[in-house]
Motif scaffolding. Structure first.
Motif, short mmCIF file in Angstrom:
data_model
loop_
_atom_site.label_atom_id
_atom_site.label_comp_id
_atom_site.label_asym_id
_atom_site.label_seq_id
_atom_site.Cartn_x
_atom_site.Cartn_y
_atom_site.Cartn_z
N THR A 180 -5.74 -10.36 3.84
CA THR A 180 -5.37 -8.94 3.71
C THR A 180 -4.15 -8.60 4.55
O THR A 180 -3.27 -7.84 4.11
CB THR A 180 -6.56 -8.05 4.11
N VAL A 181 -4.06 -9.15 5.75
CA VAL A 181 -2.92 -8.86 6.63
C VAL A 181 -1.63 -9.41 6.03
O VAL A 181 -0.58 -8.75 6.05
CB VAL A 181 -3.16 -9.45 8.03
N ILE A 182 -1.69 -10.62 5.48
CA ILE A 182 -0.48 -11.24 4.91
C ILE A 182 0.07 -10.39 3.76
O ILE A 182 1.26 -10.05 3.72
CB ILE A 182 -0.78 -12.67 4.44
N LEU A 183 -0.80 -10.05 2.82
CA LEU A 183 -0.35 -9.23 1.70
C LEU A 183 -0.17 -7.77 2.11
O LEU A 183 0.66 -7.06 1.55
CB LEU A 183 -1.35 -9.32 0.55
N GLY A 184 -0.96 -7.34 3.09
CA GLY A 184 -0.89 -5.95 3.52
C GLY A 184 0.45 -5.58 4.14
O GLY A 184 0.93 -4.46 3.96
N ALA A 185 1.06 -6.52 4.87
CA ALA A 185 2.37 -6.24 5.46
C ALA A 185 3.41 -5.97 4.38
O ALA A 185 4.24 -5.05 4.50
CB ALA A 185 2.80 -7.41 6.33
N VAL A 186 3.34 -6.74 3.30
CA VAL A 186 4.27 -6.54 2.18
C VAL A 186 3.95 -5.24 1.44
O VAL A 186 4.84 -4.45 1.13
CB VAL A 186 4.20 -7.74 1.21
N LEU A 187 2.66 -5.02 1.18
CA LEU A 187 2.25 -3.83 0.44
C LEU A 187 2.57 -2.55 1.22
O LEU A 187 3.01 -1.55 0.64
CB LEU A 187 0.76 -3.90 0.13
N PHE A 188 2.38 -2.58 2.53
CA PHE A 188 2.68 -1.40 3.34
C PHE A 188 4.16 -1.06 3.27
O PHE A 188 4.53 0.11 3.18
CB PHE A 188 2.26 -1.63 4.79
N ARG A 189 5.01 -2.09 3.31
CA ARG A 189 6.45 -1.85 3.21
C ARG A 189 6.81 -1.24 1.86
O ARG A 189 7.64 -0.33 1.78
CB ARG A 189 7.19 -3.17 3.41
N ILE A 190 6.16 -1.71 0.80
CA ILE A 190 6.40 -1.16 -0.53
C ILE A 190 5.97 0.30 -0.59
O ILE A 190 6.69 1.16 -1.13
CB ILE A 190 5.66 -1.99 -1.60
N ILE A 191 4.80 0.60 -0.03
CA ILE A 191 4.30 1.98 -0.03
C ILE A 191 5.23 2.89 0.76
O ILE A 191 5.51 4.02 0.36
CB ILE A 191 2.87 2.03 0.55
N HIS A 192 5.74 2.38 1.88
CA HIS A 192 6.65 3.18 2.70
C HIS A 192 7.93 3.51 1.95
O HIS A 192 8.41 4.65 1.97
CB HIS A 192 6.96 2.43 3.99
N LYS A 193 8.51 2.52 1.27
CA LYS A 193 9.74 2.76 0.51
C LYS A 193 9.47 3.66 -0.69
O LYS A 193 10.30 4.51 -1.04
CB LYS A 193 10.33 1.42 0.06
N LEU A 194 8.31 3.49 -1.31
CA LEU A 194 7.95 4.35 -2.44
C LEU A 194 7.79 5.79 -1.99
O LEU A 194 8.22 6.73 -2.68
CB LEU A 194 6.66 3.84 -3.07
N ASP A 195 7.20 5.97 -0.83
CA ASP A 195 7.03 7.32 -0.29
C ASP A 195 8.37 7.98 -0.01
O ASP A 195 8.55 9.17 -0.25
CB ASP A 195 6.20 7.25 1.00
N ALA A 196 9.33 7.19 0.48
CA ALA A 196 10.65 7.75 0.78
C ALA A 196 11.36 8.23 -0.48
O ALA A 196 12.15 9.19 -0.44
CB ALA A 196 11.51 6.70 1.49
N LYS A 197 11.06 7.59 -1.63
CA LYS A 197 11.69 8.00 -2.88
C LYS A 197 10.95 9.16 -3.54
O LYS A 197 11.57 10.09 -4.07
CB LYS A 197 11.75 6.81 -3.85
N ILE A 198 9.63 9.10 -3.52
CA ILE A 198 8.84 10.14 -4.18
C ILE A 198 8.78 11.41 -3.35
O ILE A 198 8.82 12.52 -3.88
CB ILE A 198 7.42 9.62 -4.47
N ASN A 199 8.67 11.25 -2.05
CA ASN A 199 8.55 12.39 -1.15
C ASN A 199 9.69 12.40 -0.13
O ASN A 199 9.46 12.19 1.07
CB ASN A 199 7.20 12.35 -0.42
N PRO A 200 10.92 12.61 -0.58
CA PRO A 200 12.05 12.61 0.37
C PRO A 200 11.98 13.83 1.28
O PRO A 200 11.35 14.83 0.94
CB PRO A 200 13.27 12.67 -0.55
#
Length: 214
Positions: A180-200
């Protein structure tokens, strides 16, 4: 010497109405924008939970490691808490728990309780998170997965008299946490970038209302 009391009263009235109008406009504008942003955040988290739950229960069933699959909805719950605070973390926890209980649980409520605790704790730690720093998210994901595993064991096995917790830690909690940690680090980064685009970030221009404007 005589004072124009009517003029003074009129000036004071105008001043108070200008101040009230500006404050009222500011508060209403802020509340409306804040409400829109929060709604988008809740919708984003809900959609992410559904997508990752489907991935977790389908695709990743074919790429197990040590017979374990990553807990992707736990990662989304952690992200909701760290990025948006306790309320959104609890919301994500409730949805994650409902999905888990509906598919795996014999009793509705255990998953909701466990994931809600995780969401609340991550929301309480949201002030520790800074952008571009993965240290806090990784620690939060690892710690949350351990908390999830221990609480799940306590609710589903310990209460039934199965007390071999060391075996459960070595065979279930640790392998799942690493995956979970290995994939979670990647997924968290994706969620963070997605949030920056959807909720600027929204720039609010506060313009006072004119005196006596209805």
């Amino acid at each position: 010497m005589q004072f124009d009391t009517d003029g003074i009263s009129d000036a004071c009235s105008r001043f108070s109405q200008i101040g009230y109008g500006a404050g009222y406009y500011k508060s209403e504008k802020f509340r409306r924008i804040k409400g829109d942003v929060e709604l988008r955040r809740y919708i984003t988290i809900f959609v992410l939970l559904i997508i990752n739950f489907l991935l977790q229960t389908t695709v990743f069933r074919y790429i197990e490691i040590a017979h374990m699959v990553p807990n992707l909805i736990l990662v989304v719950t952690v992200a909701a808490g760290l990025l948006y605070g306790r309320k959104c973390g609890i919301f994500a926890g409730v949805i994650s728990g409902l999905l888990t209980d509906a598919l795996y649980g014999s009793v509705i409520g255990i998953g909701i309780l466990i994931y809600s605790v995780v969401g609340y704790l991550c929301g309480a730690a949201s002030k520790l998170y800074f952008e571009e720093d993965l240290t806090v998210p990784i620690v939060a994901i690892a710690g949350s997965d351990v908390i999830y595993g221990v609480l799940y064991y306590a609710c589903n096995f310990m209460l039934r008299g199965r007390l071999n917790i060391l075996f459960y830690v070595k065979s279930v909690i640790l392998p799942e946490m690493i995956y979970t940690v290995i994939l979670g680090a990647v997924l968290f980064r994706i969620i963070h970038k997605l949030d920056a685009k959807i909720n600027p970030p929204v720039e609010v221009l506060l313009k006072p209302k004119k005196p006596f404007e209805g």
